[in-house]
Scaffold this active site. Structure first.
Site, PDB file in Angstrom:
ATOM      1  N   CYS A 107      66.280  53.202  75.147  1.00 16.50           N
ATOM      2  CA  CYS A 107      67.778  53.053  74.694  1.00 16.50           C
ATOM      3  C   CYS A 107      68.292  54.466  73.966  1.00 16.50           C
ATOM      4  CB  CYS A 107      67.972  51.854  73.990  1.00 16.50           C
ATOM      5  SG  CYS A 107      67.501  50.377  74.722  1.00 16.50           S
ATOM      6  N   SER A 108      69.591  54.726  74.143  1.00 20.52           N
ATOM      7  CA  SER A 108      70.323  55.500  73.337  1.00 20.52           C
ATOM      8  C   SER A 108      70.598  54.961  72.143  1.00 20.52           C
ATOM      9  CB  SER A 108      71.362  56.159  74.184  1.00 20.52           C
ATOM     10  OG  SER A 108      72.365  55.206  74.475  1.00 20.52           O
ATOM     11  N   CYS A 113      82.744  55.397  76.495  1.00 20.68           N
ATOM     12  CA  CYS A 113      81.634  56.561  76.569  1.00 20.68           C
ATOM     13  C   CYS A 113      82.109  57.904  76.941  1.00 20.68           C
ATOM     14  CB  CYS A 113      80.414  56.107  77.062  1.00 20.68           C
ATOM     15  SG  CYS A 113      79.605  54.600  76.544  1.00 20.68           S
ATOM     16  N   HIS A 152      73.874  58.885  70.433  1.00 20.89           N
ATOM     17  CA  HIS A 152      75.273  58.562  71.408  1.00 20.89           C
ATOM     18  C   HIS A 152      76.483  58.223  70.465  1.00 20.89           C
ATOM     19  CE1 HIS A 152      77.623  57.676  74.524  1.00 20.89           C
ATOM     20  NE2 HIS A 152      77.126  56.163  74.835  1.00 20.89           N
TER      21      HIS A 152
END
Length: 367
Positions: A193-194, A79, A316
């Site tokens: 949550c992303s 990430c 994301h």
């Protein structure tokens, strides 16, 4: 040698399928459209940030864009691939090996990079949602964090995302909407949550001697901090992000600032609880006070934290996330963020992390 962000771009984050090469090229094309005087021959290095399994992507996007760089390669760190790629580009320039570096990142929604297979300690629970729920449960026990506290994080990020034209999800959600959204685990709901999605972003770095050729308002990278504590998150304290704390200390020291000087910040809210932990470990607020800060930001429409909507509101796409964060801070510091503009923003911070914060990168930027 000082290094500036001289150009930036972010494509629309979405669930619309697109090949990785197309995503990378789209953000690259926008850099050339948005940056004055830039030409293909100016680019000394092309760095690609992605977790995609396709090979040779940096030379491929270079060819698609008509660039023949001295240096081209990909960088993968889950990430926080994007900020790691920026640090590599910064290093090429500060060492004198390059004057202009194009860093471009992209991801597809279904990419394999969101799951870390190596860590056997995770057992069958390899998906990030399981470390997210462990963090949440631990934070609730230690700090008496409530579901409503977490709901304010999501609601604030979705509220900010409404003013971001390239965000994945521009819907408005109330506190009740978040708390009533589908439960995925005992402690996490869908809106905590992303969302992995398709998207790309690019940043043009330039040395001090050439930056003014490409922009009248260069944004300088003044501080850099990085820390990797492990790959196995179960070795770490689940209520504290040690890698973020260490990286922040390095970045503040290099930039010669204190946390209270930060005007605007982009932080890695992979899950709602992460935002609370990060705000405290960056020392933007005191321990145990992050939930109060987020609640007040929501009520007063304060956009200091995650003005583009964070990962929860914006989406994301792993390899693009860190670069999109940098693009947002560059936009804020040059006064180009339209409805989401933070007034008088002069110093900005980016915090980008991977795999339950086993690795973190913190950057400080100044107008």
């Amino acid at each position: 040698m000082r290094v500036a962000v001289a150009g930036y771009s972010t494509t629309k984050f979405s669930l619309d399928h697109s090949p990785i090469e197309n995503l990378l090229f789209s953000a690259t094309k926008q850099i050339f459209q948005n940056t004055k005087n830039i030409s293909q021959k100016d680019i000394d290095a092309v760095l690609v940030s992605t977790n995609d399994t396709k090979r040779y992507l940096a030379p491929i996007v270079s060819e698609l864009a008509g660039i023949t760089p001295k240096i081209s390669h990909s960088i993968e760190s889950m990430c926080n691939s994007g900020t790691n790629a920026i640090v590599s580009g910064f290093s090429y320039i500060s060492s004198g090996m390059a004057d202009v570096v194009l860093v471009v990142g992209a991801e597809q929604a279904e990419n394999p990079g969101q799951v870390l297979d190596w860590d056997a300690s995770r057992g069958e629970f390899q998906h990030p949602i399981f470390w997210g729920t462990m963090f949440t449960k631990a934070h609730k026990r230690k700090h008496r964090t409530t579901d409503e506290d977490l709901a304010y994080v999501s609601a604030l990020n979705h509220k900010n995302a409404q003013d971001n034209p390239v965000s994945y999800n521009s819907k408005k959600y109330t506190i009740e909407d978040v708390m009533n959204s589908k439960k995925l685990t005992d402690d996490l709901r869908v809106l905590d949550c992303s969302r992995s999605c398709y998207g790309s972003s690019a940043v043009l770095l330039a040395s001090e001697k050439v930056a003014k050729k490409y922009t009248d308002t260069p944004v300088w990278i003044e501080g850099i901090g990085q820390k990797t504590t492990s790959a196995s998150f179960t070795k770490n304290d689940l209520t504290r992000l040690d890698s973020t704390s260490d990286a922040a200390s390095q970045a503040y020291s290099m930039a010669k600032i204190t946390p209270d000087q930060i005007d605007v910040a982009e932080i890695h809210d992979a899950f709602s609880v992460c935002e609370l932990m990060i705000l405290e470990d960056l020392e933007i607020t005191q321990k145990g006070q992050a939930a109060k800060m987020v609640r007040e930001s929501y009520q007063t429409n304060n956009k200091k934290i995650n003005p583009r909507g964070g990962l929860i509101g914006s989406g994301h796409p792993l390899g693009a996330t860190g670069l999109a964060q940098i693009s947002e801070i560059a936009s804020q510091l040059t006064g180009n963020s339209s409805k989401r503009q933070v007034e008088n923003a002069r110093i900005g911070l980016i915090q980008n992390m991977s795999a339950a914060a086993t690795s973190s990168t913190v950057l400080v930027m100044r107008q």
